[in-house]
Design an enzyme around this catalytic site. Structure first.
Site, PDB file in Angstrom:
ATOM      1  N   ASP A  54       2.079  -6.517 -35.632  1.00 52.47           N
ATOM      2  CA  ASP A  54       0.819  -6.995 -35.066  1.00 52.47           C
ATOM      3  C   ASP A  54       0.166  -7.998 -36.011  1.00 52.47           C
ATOM      4  O   ASP A  54      -0.431  -8.983 -35.595  1.00 52.47           O
ATOM      5  CB  ASP A  54      -0.156  -5.829 -34.857  1.00 52.47           C
ATOM      6  CG  ASP A  54       0.276  -4.951 -33.695  1.00 52.47           C
ATOM      7  OD1 ASP A  54       1.313  -5.284 -33.058  1.00 52.47           O
ATOM      8  OD2 ASP A  54      -0.390  -3.946 -33.430  1.00 52.47           O
ATOM      9  N   TYR A 102       1.784 -11.306 -35.763  1.00 53.26           N
ATOM     10  CA  TYR A 102       1.406 -11.909 -34.488  1.00 53.26           C
ATOM     11  C   TYR A 102       0.025 -12.551 -34.620  1.00 53.26           C
ATOM     12  O   TYR A 102      -0.207 -13.688 -34.231  1.00 53.26           O
ATOM     13  CB  TYR A 102       1.411 -10.853 -33.381  1.00 53.26           C
ATOM     14  CG  TYR A 102       1.088 -11.413 -32.007  1.00 53.26           C
ATOM     15  CD1 TYR A 102       2.102 -11.799 -31.131  1.00 53.26           C
ATOM     16  CD2 TYR A 102      -0.246 -11.564 -31.590  1.00 53.26           C
ATOM     17  CE1 TYR A 102       1.809 -12.324 -29.877  1.00 53.26           C
ATOM     18  CE2 TYR A 102      -0.547 -12.087 -30.345  1.00 53.26           C
ATOM     19  CZ  TYR A 102       0.478 -12.461 -29.488  1.00 53.26           C
ATOM     20  OH  TYR A 102       0.185 -12.985 -28.257  1.00 53.26           O
ATOM     21  N   SER A 158       0.520  -5.114   5.092  1.00 48.72           N
ATOM     22  CA  SER A 158       0.647  -3.825   4.417  1.00 48.72           C
ATOM     23  C   SER A 158       1.912  -3.146   4.943  1.00 48.72           C
ATOM     24  O   SER A 158       2.711  -3.770   5.629  1.00 48.72           O
ATOM     25  CB  SER A 158      -0.594  -2.982   4.631  1.00 48.72           C
ATOM     26  OG  SER A 158      -0.744  -2.728   5.991  1.00 48.72           O
ATOM     27  N   GLU A 217      12.612   0.657  -3.837  1.00 56.50           N
ATOM     28  CA  GLU A 217      11.937   0.433  -5.115  1.00 56.50           C
ATOM     29  C   GLU A 217      10.683   1.291  -5.198  1.00 56.50           C
ATOM     30  O   GLU A 217      10.193   1.775  -4.183  1.00 56.50           O
ATOM     31  CB  GLU A 217      11.603  -1.058  -5.287  1.00 56.50           C
ATOM     32  CG  GLU A 217      10.774  -1.621  -4.165  1.00 56.50           C
ATOM     33  CD  GLU A 217      10.710  -3.153  -4.182  1.00 56.50           C
ATOM     34  OE1 GLU A 217      11.700  -3.784  -4.556  1.00 56.50           O
ATOM     35  OE2 GLU A 217       9.658  -3.687  -3.816  1.00 56.50           O
ATOM     36  N   LYS A 232       6.918   2.535  -5.284  1.00 55.37           N
ATOM     37  CA  LYS A 232       5.635   2.065  -4.771  1.00 55.37           C
ATOM     38  C   LYS A 232       4.614   2.323  -5.872  1.00 55.37           C
ATOM     39  O   LYS A 232       4.246   3.469  -6.140  1.00 55.37           O
ATOM     40  CB  LYS A 232       5.266   2.817  -3.490  1.00 55.37           C
ATOM     41  CG  LYS A 232       4.015   2.291  -2.822  1.00 55.37           C
ATOM     42  CD  LYS A 232       3.882   2.907  -1.439  1.00 55.37           C
ATOM     43  CE  LYS A 232       2.790   2.241  -0.622  1.00 55.37           C
ATOM     44  NZ  LYS A 232       1.463   2.280  -1.243  1.00 55.37           N
ATOM     45  N   ASP A 289       1.173   2.579  -7.725  1.00 60.42           N
ATOM     46  CA  ASP A 289      -0.151   2.928  -7.236  1.00 60.42           C
ATOM     47  C   ASP A 289      -1.200   2.094  -7.961  1.00 60.42           C
ATOM     48  O   ASP A 289      -1.765   2.519  -8.960  1.00 60.42           O
ATOM     49  CB  ASP A 289      -0.389   4.423  -7.462  1.00 60.42           C
ATOM     50  CG  ASP A 289      -1.542   4.923  -6.629  1.00 60.42           C
ATOM     51  OD1 ASP A 289      -1.990   4.195  -5.723  1.00 60.42           O
ATOM     52  OD2 ASP A 289      -2.005   6.053  -6.887  1.00 60.42           O
ATOM     53  N   GLU A 293       1.529  -5.768  -7.870  1.00 61.71           N
ATOM     54  CA  GLU A 293       0.549  -4.701  -7.967  1.00 61.71           C
ATOM     55  C   GLU A 293       0.005  -4.667  -9.392  1.00 61.71           C
ATOM     56  O   GLU A 293       0.778  -4.565 -10.345  1.00 61.71           O
ATOM     57  CB  GLU A 293       1.281  -3.388  -7.638  1.00 61.71           C
ATOM     58  CG  GLU A 293       0.411  -2.243  -7.303  1.00 61.71           C
ATOM     59  CD  GLU A 293      -0.009  -2.212  -5.835  1.00 61.71           C
ATOM     60  OE1 GLU A 293       0.260  -3.167  -5.076  1.00 61.71           O
ATOM     61  OE2 GLU A 293      -0.630  -1.206  -5.465  1.00 61.71           O
ATOM     62  N   TYR A 307       6.665  -7.539  -6.993  1.00 62.86           N
ATOM     63  CA  TYR A 307       7.669  -6.967  -6.090  1.00 62.86           C
ATOM     64  C   TYR A 307       8.094  -7.911  -4.957  1.00 62.86           C
ATOM     65  O   TYR A 307       8.801  -7.496  -4.045  1.00 62.86           O
ATOM     66  CB  TYR A 307       7.198  -5.638  -5.514  1.00 62.86           C
ATOM     67  CG  TYR A 307       5.834  -5.675  -4.862  1.00 62.86           C
ATOM     68  CD1 TYR A 307       5.609  -6.418  -3.710  1.00 62.86           C
ATOM     69  CD2 TYR A 307       4.772  -4.947  -5.391  1.00 62.86           C
ATOM     70  CE1 TYR A 307       4.373  -6.454  -3.111  1.00 62.86           C
ATOM     71  CE2 TYR A 307       3.526  -4.976  -4.797  1.00 62.86           C
ATOM     72  CZ  TYR A 307       3.341  -5.736  -3.659  1.00 62.86           C
ATOM     73  OH  TYR A 307       2.108  -5.771  -3.069  1.00 62.86           O
ATOM     74  N   LYS A 364       6.110   8.041   1.434  1.00 52.59           N
ATOM     75  CA  LYS A 364       5.178   8.559   0.434  1.00 52.59           C
ATOM     76  C   LYS A 364       5.593   9.963   0.017  1.00 52.59           C
ATOM     77  O   LYS A 364       5.960  10.788   0.868  1.00 52.59           O
ATOM     78  CB  LYS A 364       3.758   8.591   1.003  1.00 52.59           C
ATOM     79  CG  LYS A 364       3.272   7.215   1.450  1.00 52.59           C
ATOM     80  CD  LYS A 364       2.274   6.649   0.486  1.00 52.59           C
ATOM     81  CE  LYS A 364       0.890   6.855   1.033  1.00 52.59           C
ATOM     82  NZ  LYS A 364      -0.135   6.488   0.081  1.00 52.59           N
ATOM     83  N   CYS A 405     -31.314  22.882   5.572  1.00 52.23           N
ATOM     84  CA  CYS A 405     -30.799  21.741   4.814  1.00 52.23           C
ATOM     85  C   CYS A 405     -31.243  21.849   3.356  1.00 52.23           C
ATOM     86  O   CYS A 405     -32.435  21.987   3.088  1.00 52.23           O
ATOM     87  CB  CYS A 405     -31.320  20.434   5.428  1.00 52.23           C
ATOM     88  SG  CYS A 405     -30.979  18.991   4.404  1.00 52.23           S
ATOM     89  N   CYS A 460     -33.914  18.883   2.654  1.00 47.44           N
ATOM     90  CA  CYS A 460     -35.254  18.764   3.238  1.00 47.44           C
ATOM     91  C   CYS A 460     -35.753  20.060   3.855  1.00 47.44           C
ATOM     92  O   CYS A 460     -36.885  20.132   4.331  1.00 47.44           O
ATOM     93  CB  CYS A 460     -35.284  17.642   4.282  1.00 47.44           C
ATOM     94  SG  CYS A 460     -34.388  18.036   5.784  1.00 47.44           S
ATOM     95  N   CYS A 466     -28.074  18.433   9.513  1.00 47.09           N
ATOM     96  CA  CYS A 466     -29.507  18.436   9.329  1.00 47.09           C
ATOM     97  C   CYS A 466     -30.066  17.511  10.412  1.00 47.09           C
ATOM     98  O   CYS A 466     -29.675  16.359  10.504  1.00 47.09           O
ATOM     99  CB  CYS A 466     -29.843  17.899   7.941  1.00 47.09           C
ATOM    100  SG  CYS A 466     -31.559  17.411   7.795  1.00 47.09           S
ATOM    101  N   CYS A 496     -34.616  12.980   6.570  1.00 42.50           N
ATOM    102  CA  CYS A 496     -34.095  13.751   5.431  1.00 42.50           C
ATOM    103  C   CYS A 496     -33.677  12.770   4.339  1.00 42.50           C
ATOM    104  O   CYS A 496     -32.932  11.818   4.588  1.00 42.50           O
ATOM    105  CB  CYS A 496     -32.892  14.576   5.881  1.00 42.50           C
ATOM    106  SG  CYS A 496     -31.985  15.317   4.520  1.00 42.50           S
TER     107      CYS A 496
HETATM  108  S1  IVH Z   1       5.763  -4.692  -0.402  1.00 39.39           S
HETATM  109  C1  IVH Z   1       4.981  -6.972   3.348  1.00 39.39           C
HETATM  110  N1  IVH Z   1       6.489  -3.350  -2.540  1.00 39.39           N
HETATM  111  O1  IVH Z   1       1.650  -0.966  -1.255  1.00 39.39           O
HETATM  112  C2  IVH Z   1       5.242  -5.990   2.276  1.00 39.39           C
HETATM  113  N2  IVH Z   1       4.266  -3.124  -1.784  1.00 39.39           N
HETATM  114  O2  IVH Z   1       0.885  -0.520   1.866  1.00 39.39           O
HETATM  115  C3  IVH Z   1       4.089  -5.804   1.404  1.00 39.39           C
HETATM  116  N3  IVH Z   1       2.880  -1.670  -3.155  1.00 39.39           N
HETATM  117  O3  IVH Z   1      -0.498  -3.507  -0.335  1.00 39.39           O
HETATM  118  C4  IVH Z   1       4.187  -4.874   0.344  1.00 39.39           C
HETATM  119  N4  IVH Z   1       4.416  -1.169  -4.639  1.00 39.39           N
HETATM  120  O4  IVH Z   1       0.007  -3.355  -2.787  1.00 39.39           O
HETATM  121  C5  IVH Z   1       5.495  -3.632  -1.681  1.00 39.39           C
HETATM  122  N5  IVH Z   1       7.252  -2.238  -4.427  1.00 39.39           N
HETATM  123  C6  IVH Z   1       6.266  -2.527  -3.579  1.00 39.39           C
HETATM  124  C7  IVH Z   1       4.994  -1.987  -3.735  1.00 39.39           C
HETATM  125  C8  IVH Z   1       4.007  -2.307  -2.800  1.00 39.39           C
HETATM  126  C9  IVH Z   1       3.150  -0.993  -4.271  1.00 39.39           C
HETATM  127  C10 IVH Z   1       1.583  -1.685  -2.446  1.00 39.39           C
HETATM  128  C11 IVH Z   1       1.131  -3.051  -2.050  1.00 39.39           C
HETATM  129  C12 IVH Z   1       0.776  -3.005  -0.599  1.00 39.39           C
HETATM  130  C13 IVH Z   1       0.841  -1.558  -0.296  1.00 39.39           C
HETATM  131  C14 IVH Z   1       1.493  -1.417   1.069  1.00 39.39           C
END
Ligand code: IVH
Length: 715
Positions: free
Chosen positions: A34, A37, A83, A114, A116, A118, A191, A243, A334, A428, A431, A463, A468
């Site tokens: 560090d 750097y 989405s 791949e 997902k 969060d 993400e 992604y 999920k 309540c 109130c 209520c 309230c």
């Molecule tokens: S692909 C058209 N790949 O999940 C495809 N999304 O409900 C768009 N997310 O809003 C998404 N990991 O923010 C994709 N490996 C991944 C992801 C990913 C997380 C999120 C993304 C999107 C939500 C989909």
């Protein structure tokens, strides 16, 4: 130093610092200390001080640049950010494959699985290799310009440099090596997240400073990206995982035509991509990959909540297409929410803006999916009784939909006999009014649901007092919320203070507030008071749908409010509409129409509207566009119900309207056709009862193609 030497040294330092950033953040293998750097970094700063013309926007010194913003600009995405369809079921994964096989008959399908991540979705734009824009997803079409915040993410390249693509991030394996050239335009999608370690360290720092702890990494990430001051954002341990791509423009044919290669290509350009991916060719392989990911994902540095399955081949993706919201070529599986076991210490009662009384479990704090949980919802009295929840019980909690933790059950074997039944209060707690169970509170008439909440009404104690304080607070907070009038600062705390001080009794009172009045409140500075008042002032110009949503009419969520905004030119027209007129609006069913009508015909609410008018709020709808009456099917009314086999409801409605017919949300004797898909419910029943003609999607498409065959086009 000579200028020419300075230019050379600057380039060297820049490249070296970039290499070290890459080694540190992407490969997690720092090559220097560090201290070393910092030495290089300061040499760069000194040089730039001496030769300011060397400071380019992509210099490592420019991660945190510029003053805090006043607000974020809105930006339109070059390609919409869709989405994903979500599921928890393996059968649905199989159905997904079958569906695609049907859409692409005879074709060989290959998928990539791949993690997902969060976090928070972003779109990043590079022009000639330079990061020019970072944006949030927003509503999928337009988002916030958060470039300044995105630039602070150290693992993200500010400039792309062509390099060898290597299938392994650590370069330990040879494999395919292609040379990537830098595209003219490259939009990447990814993400933003905080690693578990980064989040814990941040919270440890806050604890040390005596500050309140953050609840979880995802929300803290979202909150960080919303900060207007990039200097603050730079202090948050944000990272970004890429992604996929949005728009890509190149002079050559370097961009790959499949997803798997695209990920390698992105890696070669300097982006961080998923720790692991799987290539699969059948539903069985997909399920095996999903299971394997579930095994390894806990070892990742960040939280994941599922697996994303994507069709590998881009040409096939194109043919599979997408619905209004999500691609047909991808889906998210999920993983079931994590559970934890803890002790129920007490039960408190929360009163919402609809007057609904919600029992809240006060728990022995416990770690669940990365955050410490001390409170969880118990839903309602009925639910508590069904689960036989008693004070002192050992309970199981779970994060439902990753947001509000809920008590899902009792560990009865742990009972000692000392547990006590809980008696729901008859009055309540806010109130003192006697609580009722007779449906919803007509005068306040609220609740942000778009569904038919009829069953729920009977189990929820409410209520009945519209004055309230808890309800008033809730209404103020809702009005100010981002999705409604978007008045910055009008959150829970300030709403409570405004109500407690007697300054505000309803949303119209907000427009009479002055800076000194607000500044005099506890913990409010002059500056925040000014900002809040400026926000209130600006809200006067918000579009009608936001105002309508902000009113908190029962069943009128943001989607319905927009539908009303499209159908009515102004609040006055909306207010004067009959139940039938309201029900004729697309996306507005009979239940919503009735509650909207009732709301506008309540004396108190009418008076409120007049006061908002006096305060000069905008009552006009920018979304309004009259439906064209002329068309081969004009005069006909269609109602759509259930899931259609190929079109989304929006797509179907657009086509029907294009032919001049109307699309209504509810069935009446005047309905010409009900188009029914899978799982059509009460609307189908009603159509049968009234003798309205019911057709399927295929028949509807035939009608649109041959309108002369429609019955009663001349009526
Ligand atoms: S692909 C058209 N790949 O999940 C495809 N999304 O409900 C768009 N997310 O809003 C998404 N990991 O923010 C994709 N490996 C991944 C992801 C990913 C997380 C999120 C993304 C999107 C939500 C989909």
């Amino acid at each position: 130093m000579q200028r020419s030497a300075a230019v050379e040294r600057h380039a060297e330092l820049t490249a070296e610092l970039r290499r070290h950033d890459h080694a540190y953040y992407l490969e997690a293998k720092p090559r220097i200390s560090d201290h070393d750097y910092d030495r290089l970094y300061h040499e760069l700063l000194d040089l730039e001080k001496q030769f300011p013309e060397l400071v380019t926007p992509d210099s490592p010194s420019q991660r945190v640049g510029g003053a805090p913003l006043k607000e974020f600009q809105q930006v339109q995405h070059a390609l919409p950010m869709l989405s994903l369809e979500n599921t928890y079921s393996r059968d649905e994964v199989k159905a997904f494959v079958t569906r695609l096989q049907k859409l692409l008959p005879g074709e060989k399908l290959e998928f990539v699985v791949e993690p997902k991540v969060d976090g928070v979705a972003v779109s990043l734009r590079y022009e000639h290799g330079v990061l020019t824009l970072g944006a949030t997803r927003g509503d999928g079409t337009t988002g916030d310009d958060i470039t300044a915040n995105i630039r602070t993410i150290r693992s993200l390249p500010l400039r792309l440099v062509a390099a060898d693509a290597d299938p392994r991030a650590d370069g330990s394996r040879g494999g395919v090596r292609t040379v990537a050239s830098v595209p003219k335009v490259l939009e990447v999608r990814g993400e933003v997240f905080m690693s578990r370690k980064g989040f814990l360290r941040l919270n440890a720092e806050r604890a040390a400073a005596g500050e309140e702890l953050y609840a979880n990494a995802r929300n803290t990430t979202a909150g960080s990206l919303k900060q207007l001051d990039p200097a603050l954002v730079a202090k948050r341990p944000l990272e970004v995982m890429i992604y996929g791509t949005g728009r890509v423009e190149t002079d050559d044919d370097s961009p790959p035509l499949r997803h798997h290669e695209t990920l390698q290509w992105l890696r070669a350009l300097g982006f961080r991509t998923a720790d692991r991916t799987w290539l699969c060719q059948s539903a069985e392989e997909l399920i095996a990959a999903i299971d394997e990911l579930d095994q390894v994902r806990r070892g990742f540095a960040y939280d994941t909540d599922g697996a994303v399955i994507k069709l590998n081949d881009f040409a096939q993706r194109e043919r599979a297409g997408h619905t209004a919201k999500a691609p047909r070529w991808a889906m998210a599986y999920k993983y079931a929410a994590e559970q934890a076991r803890t002790r129920l210490k007490a039960i408190t009662i929360q009163v919402g803006r609809t007057g609904a009384l919600t029992p809240v479990a006060e728990l022995e704090p416990v770690l669940l999916a990365g955050s410490t949980i001390a409170r969880a919802t118990l839903h309602n009295e009925e639910d508590m009784r069904r689960k036989d929840i008693r004070l002192g019980d050992c309970v199981m909690i779970e994060k439902a939909g990753e947001v509000i933790p809920a008590v899902v059950g009792v560990v009865k074997e742990q009972r000692t006999g000392k547990e006590q039944a809980f008696r729901f209060p008859a009055t309540c707690p806010e109130c003192g009014s006697k609580v009722t169970r007779s449906g919803t509170n007509a005068a306040a008439g609220l609740e942000p649901q778009e569904s038919d909440g009829a069953e729920e009404d009977n189990v929820v104690w409410r209520c009945p007092n519209p004055d309230c304080p808890a309800q008033v607070r809730g209404r103020i907070e809702h009005w100010c919320s981002r999705g409604a009038m978007d008045i910055e600062g009008g959150g829970e705390v300030l709403a409570a203070q405004l109500v407690r001080s007697g300054l505000v009794l309803d949303v119209a009172d907000l427009y009479k507030l002055s800076v000194p009045e607000v500044a005099a409140l506890e913990r409010m500075g002059e500056k925040s008071a000014q900002n809040f008042i400026a926000g209130i002032e600006a809200s006067k110009r918000q579009d009608l749908w936001r105002l309508v949503f902000g009113l908190g009419i029962l069943h009128v969520g943001a989607g319905v409010a927009k539908a009303l905004g499209r159908a009515f030119p102004s609040l006055d027209e909306l207010r004067a509409a009959s139940v039938d007129q309201l029900a004729a609006v697309r996306d507005v069913g009979a239940v919503i129409a009735r509650s909207t009508f009732q709301w506008f015909n309540d004396g108190r609410n009418r008076a409120l509207i007049e006061r908002l008018r006096k305060a000069e709020l905008n009552f006009q709808s920018a979304l309004y566009h009259p439906q064209s009456a002329a068309g081969p099917l004009s005069g006909l009314t269609f109602v759509l119900t259930g899931t259609l086999p190929s079109l989304t409801r929006d797509e179907a409605a657009t086509r029907i309207e294009a032919a001049g017919a109307k699309v209504s949300g509810s069935v009446s004797k005047k309905t010409s056709y009900v188009v029914a898909g899978d799982e059509a419910g009460s609307k189908l029943e009603k159509a049968r009862k009234l003798g309205v003609k019911v057709i399927d999607e295929a028949e509807m498409l035939r009608l649109l193609a041959n309108p002369q065959t429609a019955a009663g086009t001349s009526k």
